[in-house]
Design an enzyme around this catalytic site. Sequence first.
Site, mmCIF file in Angstrom:
data_model
loop_
_atom_site.group_PDB
_atom_site.id
_atom_site.type_symbol
_atom_site.label_atom_id
_atom_site.label_comp_id
_atom_site.label_asym_id
_atom_site.label_seq_id
_atom_site.Cartn_x
_atom_site.Cartn_y
_atom_site.Cartn_z
ATOM 1 N N ASP A 11 5.942 -9.551 9.305
ATOM 2 C CA ASP A 11 7.165 -9.764 8.522
ATOM 3 C C ASP A 11 7.794 -8.414 8.158
ATOM 4 O OD1 ASP A 11 5.142 -9.013 6.737
ATOM 5 O OD2 ASP A 11 5.946 -10.214 5.084
ATOM 6 N N ASP A 16 4.579 -3.012 8.019
ATOM 7 C CA ASP A 16 4.476 -3.735 9.305
ATOM 8 C C ASP A 16 5.004 -2.846 10.435
ATOM 9 O OD1 ASP A 16 4.185 -6.944 8.500
ATOM 10 O OD2 ASP A 16 5.304 -5.778 7.043
ATOM 11 N N ASN A 41 8.285 -10.644 3.579
ATOM 12 C CA ASN A 41 8.930 -9.576 2.815
ATOM 13 C C ASN A 41 10.425 -9.837 2.659
ATOM 14 O OD1 ASN A 41 6.652 -7.905 2.355
ATOM 15 N ND2 ASN A 41 6.774 -7.159 4.463
ATOM 16 N N THR A 127 0.032 -9.720 9.830
ATOM 17 C CA THR A 127 0.328 -8.804 8.720
ATOM 18 C C THR A 127 1.419 -9.338 7.796
ATOM 19 O OG1 THR A 127 1.929 -7.541 10.034
ATOM 20 C CG2 THR A 127 -0.372 -6.800 10.120
ATOM 21 N N PHE A 169 0.191 -10.094 -1.976
ATOM 22 C CA PHE A 169 1.448 -10.718 -1.564
ATOM 23 C C PHE A 169 1.309 -11.701 -0.396
ATOM 24 C CE2 PHE A 169 5.157 -10.904 1.203
ATOM 25 C CZ PHE A 169 6.096 -11.427 0.324
ATOM 26 N N ASN A 170 0.681 -11.281 0.711
ATOM 27 C CA ASN A 170 0.680 -12.141 1.913
ATOM 28 C C ASN A 170 0.021 -13.494 1.648
ATOM 29 O OD1 ASN A 170 1.993 -10.285 3.502
ATOM 30 N ND2 ASN A 170 0.122 -9.447 4.406
ATOM 31 N N HIS A 240 -0.737 -0.473 4.249
ATOM 32 C CA HIS A 240 -1.509 -1.725 4.309
ATOM 33 C C HIS A 240 -1.705 -2.211 5.751
ATOM 34 C CE1 HIS A 240 -0.909 -2.462 -0.035
ATOM 35 N NE2 HIS A 240 0.386 -2.290 0.133
ATOM 36 N N ASP A 241 -0.576 -2.580 6.375
ATOM 37 C CA ASP A 241 -0.650 -3.361 7.620
ATOM 38 C C ASP A 241 -1.285 -2.620 8.805
ATOM 39 O OD1 ASP A 241 0.388 -5.536 6.320
ATOM 40 O OD2 ASP A 241 2.451 -5.172 6.946
HETATM 41 C C1 BDR Z 1 1.346 -6.819 2.169
HETATM 42 O O1 BDR Z 1 2.505 -7.406 1.580
HETATM 43 C C2 BDR Z 1 3.654 -6.954 2.240
HETATM 44 O O2 BDR Z 1 4.654 -6.628 1.317
HETATM 45 C C3 BDR Z 1 3.238 -5.790 3.101
HETATM 46 O O3 BDR Z 1 4.020 -5.725 4.279
HETATM 47 C C4 BDR Z 1 1.807 -6.075 3.404
HETATM 48 O O4 BDR Z 1 1.689 -6.916 4.530
HETATM 49 C C5 BDR Z 1 0.654 -5.968 1.128
HETATM 50 O O5 BDR Z 1 0.284 -6.740 0.037
HETATM 51 CA CA CA Z 2 3.534 -7.271 6.074
#
Ligand code: BDR
Ligand code: CA
Length: 310
Positions: A11, A16, A41, A127, A169-170, A240-241
């Site tokens: 996303d 990402d 996102n 991701t 978040f994911n 993160h991703d």
């Molecule tokens: C995840 O949430 C999204 O905002 C980022 O792209 C990542 O995949 C981090 O919590």
């Molecule tokens: Ca992401």
Amino acid sequence: MSTEKIILDCDPGRDDAFAIALALASPGEIALLGITTVAGNVGVELTQRNARLVLELCGRPDIPVYAGADRPLNREMVDAVDFHGNSGLHGIDVYEPANPLQPEHAIDYLLQTLTDAEAASITLVATGPLTNLAIAMERAPDVMARLKQVVIMGGAQRAGGNITPAAEFNIYADPHAAARVMRGGVPLVMFGLDVTHQVLAGNAEADNMRRHGGVAANALSGLVLPVSEEHVGPAQTPLHDPCTIAWLLQPELFQTRLVNMEIECDSPLTQGMTVVDMRAKTGRAPNVLWAHDVDGPATAELIISRIMAL
Ligand code: BDR
Ligand code: CA
């Protein structure tokens, strides 16, 4: 290692974009077959555009992009524009790329590709919210069982949440999808905030990418927007991703444990929480290889240096 064939479900999203770039920067180890996108996102009409743009900026407009689910399974959509900007790629100039969106739906592409491929020959890297995977698992569990593994950025245990005190978040963005994927019977590997908050980049890395990197690193350097809002220290942002891809490249950078993980779907207080049974207290069968520690600086160095060489 032999070349890992992957499909990236994402996303984009600033981080990402780094996952896409890292995969493309590692042609000896990773073959990126296609990208599927999901609402997360930002809306799916922007995540598919952003994926195509990142591919163009990385010199690989030939890789096909498919748009998938435009909303979570069973909750209202939450986005992350506060972190990724209204475009999803805050920090760089965004425009409509020349490479077209594929007409096929992401889930049809995924299922057809798995049907045509040898069993256990394709890894799915996820991701974003897990909506596309969950729909595909519901529709054709036997086809999804042909995956070698699913490598996911999502969840948190020690680190606590980043969208609520309890949830990452994911997973929060589509907890019902995540719960279905946990039960899907496909080997899962997960990289949550416990590790991703140790894999950091800041102004020094952005400058380095801009000054000494190739065309793609230069174009993407603006996405390393240091923030302190995730409480990981001043002027740094978590990568993160790309941790998912980094693990495929150098698994020895991470410490993992096979655990049971369940997703809280209902509680208003803890919806989207990943309940990680690190001490095997529940007796429930392990379903996730959970990354609980990482060599953060070495992983960040791997990500940035590979992208600079792209
Ligand atoms: C995840 O949430 C999204 O905002 C980022 O792209 C990542 O995949 C981090 O919590
Ligand atoms: Ca992401």
